[in-house]
Design a protein around this motif. Structure first.
Motif, PDB file in Angstrom:
ATOM      1  N   ARG A 153       0.559  -1.120  -0.263  1.00 13.33           N
ATOM      2  CA  ARG A 153      -0.023  -0.218  -0.114  1.00 13.33           C
ATOM      3  C   ARG A 153       0.736   1.691  -0.538  1.00 13.33           C
ATOM      4  O   ARG A 153       1.568   1.184   1.378  1.00 13.33           O
ATOM      5  N   LEU A 154       1.024   1.645  -1.348  1.00 16.18           N
ATOM      6  CA  LEU A 154       1.823   3.294  -1.221  1.00 16.18           C
ATOM      7  C   LEU A 154       1.659   4.161  -0.500  1.00 16.18           C
ATOM      8  O   LEU A 154       0.384   4.908  -0.651  1.00 16.18           O
ATOM      9  N   ARG A 155       2.244   5.103   0.310  1.00 19.45           N
ATOM     10  CA  ARG A 155       2.254   6.164   0.915  1.00 19.45           C
ATOM     11  C   ARG A 155       2.552   7.291  -0.155  1.00 19.45           C
ATOM     12  O   ARG A 155       2.926   7.511  -1.308  1.00 19.45           O
ATOM     13  N   PRO A 156       0.403   7.655  -0.403  1.00 23.75           N
ATOM     14  CA  PRO A 156       0.199   9.148  -1.750  1.00 23.75           C
ATOM     15  C   PRO A 156       1.103  10.156  -1.881  1.00 23.75           C
ATOM     16  O   PRO A 156       1.546  10.242  -2.648  1.00 23.75           O
ATOM     17  N   THR A 157       2.241  10.537  -0.498  1.00 24.78           N
ATOM     18  CA  THR A 157       3.032  11.224  -1.125  1.00 24.78           C
ATOM     19  C   THR A 157       4.415  10.811  -1.843  1.00 24.78           C
ATOM     20  O   THR A 157       5.133  11.336  -2.490  1.00 24.78           O
ATOM     21  N   LYS A 158       4.614   9.552  -2.243  1.00 23.23           N
ATOM     22  CA  LYS A 158       5.643   8.435  -1.998  1.00 23.23           C
ATOM     23  C   LYS A 158       5.622   8.570  -3.432  1.00 23.23           C
ATOM     24  O   LYS A 158       6.587   7.279  -3.938  1.00 23.23           O
ATOM     25  N   ALA A 159       3.910   8.182  -4.016  1.00 24.85           N
ATOM     26  CA  ALA A 159       3.800   6.956  -4.730  1.00 24.85           C
ATOM     27  C   ALA A 159       4.124   7.535  -6.817  1.00 24.85           C
ATOM     28  O   ALA A 159       4.907   6.883  -7.109  1.00 24.85           O
ATOM     29  N   ALA A 160       4.580   9.112  -6.791  1.00 26.69           N
ATOM     30  CA  ALA A 160       5.358   9.487  -7.470  1.00 26.69           C
ATOM     31  C   ALA A 160       6.905   9.101  -7.741  1.00 26.69           C
ATOM     32  O   ALA A 160       7.247   8.176  -9.426  1.00 26.69           O
ATOM     33  N   SER A 161       7.397   9.144  -6.678  1.00 32.61           N
ATOM     34  CA  SER A 161       8.694   7.848  -7.099  1.00 32.61           C
ATOM     35  C   SER A 161       8.964   7.754  -7.275  1.00 32.61           C
ATOM     36  O   SER A 161       9.331   6.768  -7.959  1.00 32.61           O
ATOM     37  N   PHE A 162       7.919   6.197  -5.856  1.00 32.70           N
ATOM     38  CA  PHE A 162       8.038   4.277  -6.538  1.00 32.70           C
ATOM     39  C   PHE A 162       7.709   4.670  -8.099  1.00 32.70           C
ATOM     40  O   PHE A 162       7.946   3.679  -8.622  1.00 32.70           O
ATOM     41  N   TRP A 163       6.623   4.727  -8.903  1.00 31.28           N
ATOM     42  CA  TRP A 163       5.771   4.892 -10.336  1.00 31.28           C
ATOM     43  C   TRP A 163       7.628   5.226 -11.232  1.00 31.28           C
ATOM     44  O   TRP A 163       7.872   4.454 -12.033  1.00 31.28           O
ATOM     45  N   ARG A 164       8.377   5.709 -10.691  1.00 32.16           N
ATOM     46  CA  ARG A 164       9.307   6.398 -11.812  1.00 32.16           C
ATOM     47  C   ARG A 164      11.113   5.140 -11.335  1.00 32.16           C
ATOM     48  O   ARG A 164      11.200   4.885 -12.656  1.00 32.16           O
ATOM     49  N   ALA A 165      10.389   4.326 -10.138  1.00 25.41           N
ATOM     50  CA  ALA A 165      11.469   4.010  -9.923  1.00 25.41           C
ATOM     51  C   ALA A 165      11.400   2.116 -10.878  1.00 25.41           C
ATOM     52  O   ALA A 165      12.040   1.346 -11.122  1.00 25.41           O
ATOM     53  N   VAL A 166       9.990   2.405 -10.631  1.00 24.88           N
ATOM     54  CA  VAL A 166       9.649   0.862 -10.983  1.00 24.88           C
ATOM     55  C   VAL A 166       9.975   0.601 -12.313  1.00 24.88           C
ATOM     56  O   VAL A 166       9.973  -0.961 -13.233  1.00 24.88           O
ATOM     57  N   PRO A 167       9.713   1.030 -13.914  1.00 26.57           N
ATOM     58  CA  PRO A 167       9.901   0.633 -15.360  1.00 26.57           C
ATOM     59  C   PRO A 167      10.921  -0.504 -15.185  1.00 26.57           C
ATOM     60  O   PRO A 167      11.295  -0.878 -16.137  1.00 26.57           O
ATOM     61  N   PRO A 168      12.417   0.464 -15.271  1.00 27.62           N
ATOM     62  CA  PRO A 168      12.971  -0.486 -15.250  1.00 27.62           C
ATOM     63  C   PRO A 168      13.267  -2.203 -14.453  1.00 27.62           C
ATOM     64  O   PRO A 168      13.324  -3.090 -15.399  1.00 27.62           O
ATOM     65  N   VAL A 169      12.680  -2.114 -13.110  1.00 28.92           N
ATOM     66  CA  VAL A 169      12.575  -3.552 -12.871  1.00 28.92           C
ATOM     67  C   VAL A 169      11.934  -4.851 -14.120  1.00 28.92           C
ATOM     68  O   VAL A 169      12.044  -5.658 -13.572  1.00 28.92           O
ATOM     69  N   SER A 170      11.160  -3.810 -13.870  1.00 30.15           N
ATOM     70  CA  SER A 170       9.217  -4.179 -14.911  1.00 30.15           C
ATOM     71  C   SER A 170      10.208  -5.273 -16.048  1.00 30.15           C
ATOM     72  O   SER A 170       9.949  -5.804 -16.498  1.00 30.15           O
ATOM     73  N   ARG A 171      11.043  -4.017 -16.898  1.00 34.08           N
ATOM     74  CA  ARG A 171      12.032  -4.911 -18.140  1.00 34.08           C
ATOM     75  C   ARG A 171      12.683  -5.913 -17.609  1.00 34.08           C
ATOM     76  O   ARG A 171      12.953  -6.645 -18.852  1.00 34.08           O
ATOM     77  N   GLU A 172      13.350  -5.257 -16.342  1.00 38.17           N
ATOM     78  CA  GLU A 172      14.607  -6.656 -16.487  1.00 38.17           C
ATOM     79  C   GLU A 172      13.883  -7.990 -16.041  1.00 38.17           C
ATOM     80  O   GLU A 172      14.221  -8.858 -16.557  1.00 38.17           O
ATOM     81  N   LEU A 173      12.438  -7.224 -15.415  1.00 40.24           N
ATOM     82  CA  LEU A 173      11.608  -8.833 -15.629  1.00 40.24           C
ATOM     83  C   LEU A 173      11.440  -9.914 -16.399  1.00 40.24           C
ATOM     84  O   LEU A 173      11.641 -11.253 -16.903  1.00 40.24           O
ATOM     85  N   GLN A 174      11.334  -9.617 -17.612  1.00 40.86           N
ATOM     86  CA  GLN A 174      10.966  -9.569 -18.916  1.00 40.86           C
ATOM     87  C   GLN A 174      12.091 -10.817 -19.735  1.00 40.86           C
ATOM     88  O   GLN A 174      11.808 -11.403 -20.310  1.00 40.86           O
ATOM     89  N   THR A 175      13.322  -9.962 -18.804  1.00 39.13           N
ATOM     90  CA  THR A 175      14.350 -10.758 -19.563  1.00 39.13           C
ATOM     91  C   THR A 175      15.460 -12.047 -18.814  1.00 39.13           C
ATOM     92  O   THR A 175      15.821 -13.049 -19.012  1.00 39.13           O
ATOM     93  N   VAL A 176      14.556 -12.067 -17.796  1.00 35.23           N
ATOM     94  CA  VAL A 176      14.823 -13.478 -16.543  1.00 35.23           C
ATOM     95  C   VAL A 176      14.752 -14.648 -16.785  1.00 35.23           C
ATOM     96  O   VAL A 176      13.565 -14.557 -16.966  1.00 35.23           O
ATOM     97  N   GLU A 177      15.776 -15.088 -17.217  1.00 32.07           N
ATOM     98  CA  GLU A 177      15.011 -17.121 -17.232  1.00 32.07           C
ATOM     99  C   GLU A 177      14.554 -17.945 -15.972  1.00 32.07           C
ATOM    100  O   GLU A 177      15.057 -17.430 -14.862  1.00 32.07           O
ATOM    101  N   GLY A 178      13.793 -18.291 -16.231  1.00 33.91           N
ATOM    102  CA  GLY A 178      13.198 -19.319 -15.820  1.00 33.91           C
ATOM    103  C   GLY A 178      11.769 -18.738 -15.162  1.00 33.91           C
ATOM    104  O   GLY A 178      11.322 -19.019 -14.627  1.00 33.91           O
TER     105      GLY A 178
END
Length: 230
Positions: free
Chosen positions: A133-158
């Motif tokens: 559950r995100l803190r509303p005041t921190k959501a924008a920072s979290f959303w900026r951090a997520v896309p690189p992790v999501s892109r990396e996830l799609q490349t992981v074997e297994g």
């Protein structure tokens, strides 16, 4: 809370014309799920691709129900129940993941839905559920951090499949992922730099008002997702 014997995640895919019926089920099934014999924790969930964890990810054609059960026999009796029949009646595809808790830390809606599992066998496929559950005041920072992790996830074997899951369009977000092995999951969680960076930033940034991380052994996968069994 005691550790449930089995956890199920059902994912139904509906046709575009049946989205209003799915939304009605999301609005009306909460009490019916809570009254199921042996169901100690129940959540109705929307899904998405998990790339940004914003409303852009949401998939209105795919909906999920997560249930933690006292016993496997209780989960078996879900088949034929009123909620199960109602979802099956509008779905064009369904997959059910039957999971055995292996580890869990954190809370979901103030509860520990998967108890405190004892360490078990690490062999075979595994699944992971994260929820925050995100803190509303921190959501924008979290959303900026997520896309690189999501892109990396799609490349992981297994990785066998991954879904974004959430109780609301914004602020209540999570993931479900299915892996060939514990080692494949650890490769992503602890050895990929982008994910390690987000993990290290989490306590500094204070993104979450509440969080949960759980890992499961995969007992069985029934049905299909996008035309195949994950």
């Amino acid at each position: 809370m005691p550790t449930p014997e089995i956890v199920t995640l059902d994912v139904w895919t509906v046709a575009p014309q049946d989205v209003p019926r799915a939304l009605w089920r999301m609005a009306t099934d909460r009490r019916a799920l809570a009254r199921l014999p042996g169901a100690r924790f129940a959540k109705l969930l929307g899904t998405g691709d998990g790339r940004t964890f914003t409303v852009r990810d949401a998939d209105p054609l795919r909906w999920a129900v997560l249930l933690a059960w006292d016993r496997s026999a209780d989960a078996d009796r879900f088949e034929g129940s009123r909620p199960e029949r109602a979802w099956d009646a509008i779905a064009r595809e369904r997959v059910q993941f039957r999971l055995s808790p292996r580890s869990s830390r954190g809370r979901w809606s103030g509860r520990e839905p998967f108890g405190t599992p004892a360490p078990g066998d690490e062999a075979g496929p595994v699944a992971s559920i994260t929820r925050a559950r995100l803190r509303p005041t921190k959501a924008a920072s979290f959303w900026r951090a997520v896309p690189p992790v999501s892109r990396e996830l799609q490349t992981v074997e297994g990785l066998r499949c991954a879904l974004g899951i959430g109780e609301a369009p914004l602020g209540y977000q999570g993931t479900f992922s299915l892996w060939e092995s514990t080692e494949a999951l650890r490769e992503f969680a602890h050895r990929r730099a982008v994910h390690r960076d987000v993990m290290a930033r989490t306590p500094r940034e204070g993104w979450y008002a509440e969080e949960l991380f759980a890992r499961f052994g995969v007992v069985e996968v029934r049905g299909t997702l996008d035309g195949r069994t994950p």
